[in-house]
Write an enzyme that holds these catalytic residues in place. Sequence first.
Site, short mmCIF file in Angstrom:
data_model
loop_
_atom_site.label_atom_id
_atom_site.label_comp_id
_atom_site.label_asym_id
_atom_site.label_seq_id
_atom_site.Cartn_x
_atom_site.Cartn_y
_atom_site.Cartn_z
CG HIS A 63 11.55 39.66 45.47
ND1 HIS A 63 12.09 40.32 46.55
CD2 HIS A 63 10.49 38.97 45.95
CE1 HIS A 63 11.39 40.05 47.63
NE2 HIS A 63 10.41 39.22 47.30
CG HIS A 117 8.71 44.87 52.74
ND1 HIS A 117 8.36 43.74 52.05
CD2 HIS A 117 7.69 45.72 52.55
CE1 HIS A 117 7.18 43.89 51.50
NE2 HIS A 117 6.75 45.10 51.78
#
Lengths: 773, 250
Positions: free
Chosen positions: A57, A103
């Site tokens: 990430h 998300h």
Amino acid sequence: MTVGELEPQAAPTAATAVPLHRALGLTDDELDAIRDRLGRDPNELELAMFGVMWSEHCSYKSSKPLLKTLPTRGEGVVAGPGETAGVISIGDGLAVAFKIESHNHPSAVEPNQGAAPGVGGILRDIFTMGARPVAVLDARRFGDPAEPRTRHLVDGVVRGVGGYGNCVGVPTVGGELVFDSSYGGNPLVNVMAIGLLEQRFLTRAAAPGPGNLAVLFGSATGRAGIGGASVLASATFADDDPSKRPSVQVGDPFAEKLLIEASLELIERGLVEGLQDLGAAGITCATSETADRAGTGIEIDLEAVPRREPDMEPFEVMVSESQERMLAIVRPERYADVAAVCERWGLPCAVIGRVTADGDVTVREGGRELARIPAAALTSDAIVHHRLAAPPERRRLAPAPGAPVVASDQLPERGMDPGAVLLALLGSPNLASRRAVYEQYDSTVQASTVAGPGRGAAVIRVRGTSKALVAATDANAPVGAVDPWLGAALSVAEATRNVAITGARPLGVTNCLNFGDPTRPEAFWLLSEAVRGLGDACRALGLPVTGGNVSLYNESPLGAILPTPEIGVVGLLDDVATLVGPAFRAEGDAILLVGEAAPGLAGSEYARVAGLAPEDGPPALDLERERALQAFVREAARRRLLASAQDVSGGGFAVALAEAAIWGGRGVHVRLAVVSSPAVDLFGESPSRLVISARPHDVPHLSALAAEHEIPIEVIGTVGGDRLLVDLAGAGATGAAEERGSRVADSIDVPVADLRHAWEQGLPRALGWSQEA
Amino acid sequence: MTRIGVVVFPGSNCDRDTLRGVELAGGEAVELWHEAGSLDGGAGVILPGGFAYGDYLRAGVIARFSPVMRAVAAFAAEGGLVLGICNGFQVLAEAGLVPGALLRNRGLRFLGRDVRIAPERLDTPFTRLIGARRPLRMPIAHGEGCYFADDATLDALERDGQVLFRYVRSDGGSTAETGDPANPNGSLRAIAGVMNDRGNVAGLMPHPERAGEAILGSDDGLPILRSFVEAAAQAERPDGRADLAAAAVR
């Protein structure tokens, strides 16, 4: 005291079978790479910091080599990849900041609270640059709408995104809602935010000037969202200690709203040298990235960090993902003013450290040095993996343009009732009106929404000018599953086309690449092909990619998701008075079809609704044709030759025509010459096609303009009445009628009111939502 | 130019739109910070939409205790003109400055859409410039906009002419009863806006400041803001306020 002199920290307990670095998600090779960069063994805190910063990430360690191939330069680009968000100049001293982010996983765990911080995080990326957020688009993908779990997730995500966005006062103006069973175990929640700034206020997320203060403001730091590092807790504290358990971050939109106002006030008053929001990896990420961008170091004192709870461990403070926090770099003489602004907005604020010249992120607690890592080792010099890509053994490619239609035994390309198919498509979960969802969002706050959700691209006027921003998102995942290059290129083509048909000039592209496990060669091949398609399409259309986000490991026990390259595009309309909408406008206007159908039904909504996977490939994309088509439609809009313009995409020509009729509240009568087969011509989704309408006396001008751009164009009928009438003509047209012995082709003849009913009822029915007021 | 104060609570999110709306309507708009003890010489005050103090407990319930609301209440008691829009209406209702309460929408979901409303009377400081224009089209965006009061209060409001706006169908003629899709939140007697018995304090749920320019799809909100600015200008003149109150109360 330096790190070398540190007392050895408690080693992982003997009871822990897994070595600490592996528990933190780092491989043995990565541990070696860390030792290389430090010239020694890392201690536990340092390992935790590497663990989060070298996560996929934060580090883009698998995708970085691919992303480097993307075009990033373009007219007016002020900030590109590597900055918090892309920024492009729009003239008048103004610029637009935009970015899309995922998300996904938190939303799957806890849809409401998980989705909300996704909005908060992407908004912070925008106002960190000095831009006021002016619009949000959210692109969501879920499993089968008939499944109770899908319904639970949809409802939670909609409430989460809405609850947050409505409160912070940023209109939600567009996006997508797509259902496909592959997302059943792993929904996608991608949120794009757009902001406007005066270019002189552009602020970098950098920490220049040794001696400047590192100031943390916003919410206090708690144990929220302690990700991979949470494992450290269980390694160090073998006993079950509930207080150390990780949690999903919880967003507070009220705090975010205050953060927006305070941050913009600090920037506009020139009180900060640099500003970065705290998202993934919290303080560790914000300090190392700002220092690395400025070529400086940062030394912080953990005791100065305001906490939500007592007895937090150093690693917890360093990797906490508590939401609604900002790191400001402030000259010492300006701190009093900064503190006063924060106090006025009711936000806690503290000096937690200072900028140094040594290039290291140094963590102290009181007098004791707990960690020292070169900032670059955590960010720009983080590990990069060159993953193995392997294409699948069997591939289906797009048929060559003009190739004969491959007859499908299963998919009715002939002999169907096209009117019934059209009604079924308009009412299907992926094509029906999204009103039931977007009405739960505030789309008009800020009083600048010219075109909100529901009809193609969103249009936001730029106050104080005649200009407007036009934005759209798109991802063609079904085609991507067959041909990832084509899926990504089509996504770019459609998103930019949606912007161009309003008359706007696309400025740049942001992307959110939602893919599977990159360590699986087949999954990595999908990603690498998609990035290649993204780059090729952007180069052909002359557009820079200004940033984005990569979300990998989107897999669940149910399998991997369809590879989903979500594309966000922002364009500029110089004069909002020339805006072209998609709805038919006046009786007697001529209807024209621009572009021509190419064979291939794979990946189409027609195939989905029929529940079949056709054997032929998806339709091909000619990027040069797409570029010419967009140039044509922009020029036609500029010359005010268009009454309406609608692109042909999901559901094909017939759905595009029906939508323009429904939105305009007008009937149409057209005659369509079938080139390929009735199914392909009516419902195929081959790209680079438009349904436009124009006053009859403008038709010759449009035809001449299309000829200049070498684009096929044909007058197919007129606007009028209250029914949608499509007569089919041509060799391939004789379907069911032919079998009945009739020489007349089948036609579509449905009242527009019926089309509207099917389109409006489809989504609430699919989700089992009662018809509310 | 007539000064109109626009209150800024932490969490207000329509304050900027309302400031610009007042300017479009010909007034001079000034921000009134929630901690302000005075109204800074404003001839009228608008409480804008948003989520004052986060509205986590109940819309408007905390805002009513803010310092600026003491000044607003005192101003209203002297006959000063006050308008609450959306969250501002909720705050006024919580503070008891207008009758009734705003409950959660009938469908229990936040709703953002265009609605149609019609004024009940044109002789008030909030409606005097609407003229023949109706229905008025403008957006709503709220989760708690269902107007509620007991029957006796509703009867009294209707009798005394305190109902300012009702939701109507798109044909403009028929009132949208509870349960009609044109009454988006289930408001009793389709009430979209009310005023106090003295006629100087009013609230409405729809957003006139978002419907002030044709480019946004409607400019039907502008006459409401222009009415307010013009009435405030009149109130500034000697004895103007007394005239105004006399005109407003039936």
